[in-house]
Write an enzyme that holds these catalytic residues in place. Structure first.
Site, PDB file in Angstrom:
ATOM      1  N   GLU A 159      21.219 -12.585 -11.802  1.00  0.00           N
ATOM      2  CA  GLU A 159      21.998 -12.373 -10.529  1.00  0.00           C
ATOM      3  C   GLU A 159      21.139 -12.520  -9.277  1.00  0.00           C
ATOM      4  O   GLU A 159      19.984 -12.136  -9.424  1.00  0.00           O
ATOM      5  CB  GLU A 159      22.753 -11.072 -10.343  1.00  0.00           C
ATOM      6  CG  GLU A 159      23.784 -10.713 -11.605  1.00  0.00           C
ATOM      7  CD  GLU A 159      24.244  -9.048 -11.754  1.00  0.00           C
ATOM      8  OE1 GLU A 159      24.263  -8.538 -10.237  1.00  0.00           O
ATOM      9  OE2 GLU A 159      24.848  -8.605 -12.655  1.00  0.00           O
TER      10      GLU A 159
ATOM     11  N   ARG B  43      25.071  -5.003 -18.099  1.00  0.00           N
ATOM     12  CA  ARG B  43      24.080  -5.826 -17.557  1.00  0.00           C
ATOM     13  C   ARG B  43      24.203  -7.084 -18.235  1.00  0.00           C
ATOM     14  O   ARG B  43      24.422  -7.306 -19.635  1.00  0.00           O
ATOM     15  CB  ARG B  43      22.592  -4.875 -17.707  1.00  0.00           C
ATOM     16  CG  ARG B  43      22.444  -4.180 -16.821  1.00  0.00           C
ATOM     17  CD  ARG B  43      22.166  -4.374 -15.251  1.00  0.00           C
ATOM     18  NE  ARG B  43      21.787  -3.439 -14.501  1.00  0.00           N
ATOM     19  CZ  ARG B  43      22.602  -2.562 -13.878  1.00  0.00           C
ATOM     20  NH1 ARG B  43      23.974  -2.668 -13.948  1.00  0.00           N
ATOM     21  NH2 ARG B  43      22.291  -1.703 -13.033  1.00  0.00           N
TER      22      ARG B  43
ATOM     23  N   HIS C 106      29.663  -8.606  -9.776  1.00  0.00           N
ATOM     24  CA  HIS C 106      29.182  -7.285 -10.045  1.00  0.00           C
ATOM     25  C   HIS C 106      29.843  -6.447  -9.297  1.00  0.00           C
ATOM     26  O   HIS C 106      29.081  -5.642  -8.501  1.00  0.00           O
ATOM     27  CB  HIS C 106      27.603  -7.434  -9.573  1.00  0.00           C
ATOM     28  CG  HIS C 106      27.034  -6.045 -10.348  1.00  0.00           C
ATOM     29  ND1 HIS C 106      25.554  -6.156 -10.909  1.00  0.00           N
ATOM     30  CD2 HIS C 106      27.268  -4.909 -10.652  1.00  0.00           C
ATOM     31  CE1 HIS C 106      25.335  -4.991 -11.220  1.00  0.00           C
ATOM     32  NE2 HIS C 106      26.137  -4.066 -11.113  1.00  0.00           N
TER      33      HIS C 106
HETATM   34  C1  8YV Z   1      25.766  -0.312  -9.002  1.00  0.00           C
HETATM   35  C2  8YV Z   1      25.550  -0.583 -11.540  1.00  0.00           C
HETATM   36  O1  8YV Z   1      26.797  -0.607  -8.054  1.00  0.00           O
HETATM   37  O2  8YV Z   1      25.117   1.686 -11.195  1.00  0.00           O
HETATM   38  C3  8YV Z   1      24.811   0.614 -11.936  1.00  0.00           C
HETATM   39  O3  8YV Z   1      24.108   0.680 -12.729  1.00  0.00           O
HETATM   40  O4  8YV Z   1      25.170  -1.573 -12.240  1.00  0.00           O
HETATM   41  C4  8YV Z   1      26.278  -0.762 -10.142  1.00  0.00           C
HETATM   42  O5  8YV Z   1      27.696  -0.476 -10.563  1.00  0.00           O
HETATM   43  C5  8YV Z   1      24.299  -0.850  -8.916  1.00  0.00           C
HETATM   44  O6  8YV Z   1      23.651  -0.479  -9.682  1.00  0.00           O
HETATM   45  C6  8YV Z   1      23.800  -0.222  -7.300  1.00  0.00           C
HETATM   46  O7  8YV Z   1      22.595  -0.078  -7.202  1.00  0.00           O
END
Ligand code: 8YV
Length: 332
Positions: A276, A247, A294
């Site tokens: 983002e 993140r 992402h």
């Molecule tokens: C997801 C992500 O695609 O799962 C996670 O925490 O960061 C991503 O890879 C995204 O969160 C989908 O909501």
């Protein structure tokens, strides 16, 4: 309190377009409202959704904060998030309002680790710059001194967050000749440490000062917000690279951009950002930075697996059982 099976089909509201096979199954099982044009919902739409739904299926792009949850209708009992990270959901407020939260852990581990490894290779070996050069039509041919990057083999990789994804990154990295170092809230099991020949650093500051590549693999929580602060970024050596597939909020992005601009560190590979989809304009100007949208877990297989987890979580919950991927604040 004993859970009860719901008597009617629950209304499930899905905030983004999901793979067709998942949407079809959701429609078979529940009264489901989809978002077929995939436009990210604004806060007003989210509020409407929590007012009506029995179950909300949000993604990382939906901010389910205390303000939204305060307006939730009496039927909202489950937030079955599509994704592993839950930093977009106010877990404490959800709990205090009797709303359960689930996520989709495990199924995106290998895909995210692959993307992390891709960035670990791409930045020191200047992959994005190379492809830009060829596409620009300005490549004049091979030369002994052009496009020189830095060797991966024999370097030190410092993994910040040795959970599922961090471990999967370490396993890959060993095949590329990197030695494994890590910082984690808890030291991992000695068997895993010896399998990875990993060195545990109790002090993050100390680890940062000794690494060639640092990979961020911890979740974003209040405790990890700006863990890589301006002060800590200064501890990195000038030849160090940073890779982040977790993140954006874990790194002070402004301070990172300044460090890269000043060549105080050698480069960065980023799949995630602090605000983002906005990207710090300084980062866009730099050649030594690989920027991805992402997409760490963006494989068709992964998205279907995530959807299946969402379905299992909803189904077990509405049948009156504990969903397998229940998220508790104490996990973070
Ligand atoms: C997801 C992500 O695609 O799962 C996670 O925490 O960061 C991503 O890879 C995204 O969160 C989908 O909501």
């Amino acid at each position: 309190m004993a859970k009860q099976k719901m008597k009617r089909k629950p209304l499930v509201i899905v905030t983004r377009k999901l793979p067709d096979v998942i949407e079809t199954r959701l429609m078979e099982l529940f009264e489901t409202r989809l978002n077929l044009d995939d436009k990210a919902m604004g806060q007003a739409d989210i509020v409407r959704a929590v007012q009506e739904a029995d179950v909300l299926v949000p993604t990382v792009t939906d901010k389910i904060d205390a303000g939204v949850l305060a307006q939730a209708g009496p039927n909202l009992k489950l937030i079955a998030s599509f994704g592993t990270g839950v930093d977009h959901i106010d877990l404490a407020t959800a709990r205090s309002r009797g709303i359960s939260v689930t996520n989709t852990p495990g199924v995106l581990t290998e895909d995210t680790a692959d993307m992390t490894m891709a960035l670990i290779l791409a930045v020191p070996r200047r992959l994005a710059e190379g492809t830009r050069l060829v596409r620009s039509g300005e490549w004049t041919g091979w030369s002994p001194t052009s496009m020189l990057g830095h060797r991966i083999w024999g370097k030190r990789l410092g993994i910040l967050g040795m959970g599922r994804i961090g471990t999967a990154v370490a396993r890959r990295a060993r095949g590329f000749g990197l030695s494994i170092h890590y910082h984690n809230r808890r030291r991992v099991h000695p068997d895993l440490e010896s399998e990875l020949e990993a060195t545990y650093w109790d002090s993050l500051d100390q680890m940062l000062a000794h690494m060639d590549i640092v990979s961020i693999n911890c979740p974003h929580t209040p405790a990890t917000f700006h863990l890589l602060s301006a002060r800590r970024l200064k501890l990195l050596r000038p030849q160090a690279y940073i890779v982040n597939t977790s993140r954006g909020e874990v790194i002070d992005e402004n301070a990172l951009a300044r460090a890269l601009e000043a060549e105080a560190i050698a480069g960065a590979g980023l799949d995630v950002y602090e605000h983002e989809p906005a990207i710090n304009p300084k980062l866009l100007k730099l050649d030594n930075v690989v920027l991805l949208p992402h997409m760490g877990s963006a494989t068709l297989e992964g998205r279907v697996d995530m959807g299946e987890k969402v379905i299992i979580n909803i189904k077990t919950f509405v049948d009156g059982h504990n969903p397998p991927d229940r998220v508790l604040e104490t996990m973070f």
